[in-house]
Design an enzyme around this catalytic site. Structure first.
Site, PDB file in Angstrom:
ATOM      1  N   CYS A 144       5.971  -0.376   7.605  1.00  0.00           N
ATOM      2  CA  CYS A 144       5.474   0.670   7.065  1.00  0.00           C
ATOM      3  C   CYS A 144       7.075   1.644   6.057  1.00  0.00           C
ATOM      4  O   CYS A 144       7.846   1.214   6.242  1.00  0.00           O
ATOM      5  CB  CYS A 144       5.293   2.138   7.803  1.00  0.00           C
ATOM      6  N   LEU A 145       6.315   1.417   4.914  1.00  0.00           N
ATOM      7  CA  LEU A 145       7.704   1.977   3.357  1.00  0.00           C
ATOM      8  C   LEU A 145       8.007   3.016   4.228  1.00  0.00           C
ATOM      9  O   LEU A 145       9.641   3.044   4.031  1.00  0.00           O
ATOM     10  CB  LEU A 145       7.322   2.189   1.772  1.00  0.00           C
TER      11      LEU A 145
ATOM     12  N   HIS B   7      -2.039   7.400   6.923  1.00  0.00           N
ATOM     13  CA  HIS B   7      -1.140   8.089   6.675  1.00  0.00           C
ATOM     14  C   HIS B   7      -1.680   9.481   6.508  1.00  0.00           C
ATOM     15  O   HIS B   7      -0.819  10.622   6.785  1.00  0.00           O
ATOM     16  CB  HIS B   7      -0.888   7.869   6.065  1.00  0.00           C
TER      17      HIS B   7
ATOM     18  N   HIS C 170      -4.583   1.329   7.190  1.00  0.00           N
ATOM     19  CA  HIS C 170      -2.925   1.838   7.764  1.00  0.00           C
ATOM     20  C   HIS C 170      -2.691   3.042   6.534  1.00  0.00           C
ATOM     21  O   HIS C 170      -1.967   4.136   7.369  1.00  0.00           O
ATOM     22  CB  HIS C 170      -2.484   0.626   7.793  1.00  0.00           C
ATOM     23  N   GLU C 171      -2.886   2.966   5.559  1.00  0.00           N
ATOM     24  CA  GLU C 171      -2.977   4.058   4.677  1.00  0.00           C
ATOM     25  C   GLU C 171      -3.800   5.171   4.919  1.00  0.00           C
ATOM     26  O   GLU C 171      -3.554   6.215   5.381  1.00  0.00           O
ATOM     27  CB  GLU C 171      -3.433   3.443   3.033  1.00  0.00           C
TER      28      GLU C 171
ATOM     29  N   GLY D   8       0.757  -1.079  -0.281  1.00  0.00           N
ATOM     30  CA  GLY D   8       0.279   0.123   0.094  1.00  0.00           C
ATOM     31  C   GLY D   8       1.218   1.370   0.354  1.00  0.00           C
ATOM     32  O   GLY D   8       1.741   1.166  -0.020  1.00  0.00           O
TER      33      GLY D   8
ATOM     34  N   GLN E  49       3.281   9.794   2.025  1.00  0.00           N
ATOM     35  CA  GLN E  49       4.093   9.939   1.901  1.00  0.00           C
ATOM     36  C   GLN E  49       4.874  10.090   0.438  1.00  0.00           C
ATOM     37  O   GLN E  49       6.538   9.512   1.098  1.00  0.00           O
ATOM     38  CB  GLN E  49       4.157   7.806   1.976  1.00  0.00           C
TER      39      GLN E  49
HETATM   40  O1  GNR Z   1       4.141  -2.477   2.219  1.00  0.00           O
HETATM   41  C1  GNR Z   1       3.526  -2.515   3.649  1.00  0.00           C
HETATM   42  N1  GNR Z   1       2.907  -3.636   4.171  1.00  0.00           N
HETATM   43  C2  GNR Z   1       2.184  -3.703   5.041  1.00  0.00           C
HETATM   44  C3  GNR Z   1       2.160  -4.768   6.094  1.00  0.00           C
HETATM   45  C4  GNR Z   1       0.991  -4.771   7.039  1.00  0.00           C
HETATM   46  C5  GNR Z   1       0.278  -3.536   7.329  1.00  0.00           C
HETATM   47  C6  GNR Z   1       0.603  -2.648   6.935  1.00  0.00           C
HETATM   48  C7  GNR Z   1       1.271  -2.478   4.994  1.00  0.00           C
HETATM   49  S1  GNR Z   1       1.086  -1.345   4.940  1.00  0.00           S
HETATM   50  C8  GNR Z   1       2.883  -1.472   4.293  1.00  0.00           C
HETATM   51  C9  GNR Z   1       3.589  -0.459   2.893  1.00  0.00           C
HETATM   52  C10 GNR Z   1       3.037   1.508   3.978  1.00  0.00           C
HETATM   53  O2  GNR Z   1       4.122   1.704   4.539  1.00  0.00           O
HETATM   54  N2  GNR Z   1       1.905   2.085   3.518  1.00  0.00           N
HETATM   55  O3  GNR Z   1       1.629   3.238   3.952  1.00  0.00           O
HETATM   56 NI    NI Z   2       3.184   3.383   5.465  1.00  0.00          NI
END
Ligand code: GNR
Ligand code: NI
Length: 171
Positions: free
Chosen positions: A91-92, A137, A133-134, A46, A51
């Site tokens: 999270c990236l 952000h 999660h997104e 995601g 980001q």
């Molecule tokens: O790549 C991602 N893996 C992930 C694994 C478990 C829960 C959420 C994520 S999102 C993350 C990519 C990211 O940072 N998206 O904002």
């Molecule tokens: Ni993230």
């Protein structure tokens, strides 16, 4: 297409609250394509516009193993949440750290699609977790905010140290 640069914790720009998208046009679709390229290259499941330092309410996701199930959600709103999922999240923007986070296991969400058309979908499991999660952000929130202050500050210090070390090693 362009691979975009991903902001990393504790960059204060990650704390920006994104503004609603007003028009879905070709420029926005070009950004969406760049976000997919960036997410797949990372690799990640995601990516939120926040980001890549674009403070608009827009996210992309693809949790499929084959990377064949892309989702684009513009101006997403959660309509319903159900159940509990505890997931080891990464999270990236917080590279190299994985911690358990509790979220809803099932959601219904309304959004605009890449043609600007109002749409709804249901998601469960990892896709539901990823969308939540997104959406965090877009509010300036990171998964590390669910951890203890001690854990969050340890992660911040290590990332800052690693980044200083990288700067020295390319000098
Ligand atoms: O790549 C991602 N893996 C992930 C694994 C478990 C829960 C959420 C994520 S999102 C993350 C990519 C990211 O940072 N998206 O904002
Ligand atoms: Ni993230």
């Amino acid at each position: 297409m362009t691979k975009l640069r991903i902001l990393e914790f504790p960059d204060p720009r990650l704390r920006t609250k994104a503004a609603p998208v007003e028009v879905v046009d070709d420029a926005l679709r070009a950004l969406i394509d760049d976000m997919f390229e960036t997410m797949y290259a990372a690799p990640g499941i995601g990516l939120a516009a926040t980001q890549v330092d674009v403070h608009k309410r827009l996210l992309v996701a693809d949790v499929s193993a084959e990377k064949t199930d892309p989702h684009v959600l513009i101006n997403p709103r959660i309509l319903e949440k159900d159940g509990v999922a505890v997931t080891e999240e990464g999270c990236l923007s917080v590279p190299g750290y994985y911690e358990e986070v509790e979220r809803a296991n099932h959601i219904r969400v309304a959004f605009l699609d890449r043609d600007g058309k109002e749409t709804e979908m249901e998601a469960e499991g990892l896709l539901a977790v990823c969308i939540q999660h997104e959406m965090d952000h877009l509010e300036g929130k990171l998964f590390v905010d669910y951890l203890s202050e001690a854990k969050r500050s340890r992660i911040r210090k290590r990332l800052e140290r690693d980044r200083r070390q990288q700067a020295v090693s390319v000098a």
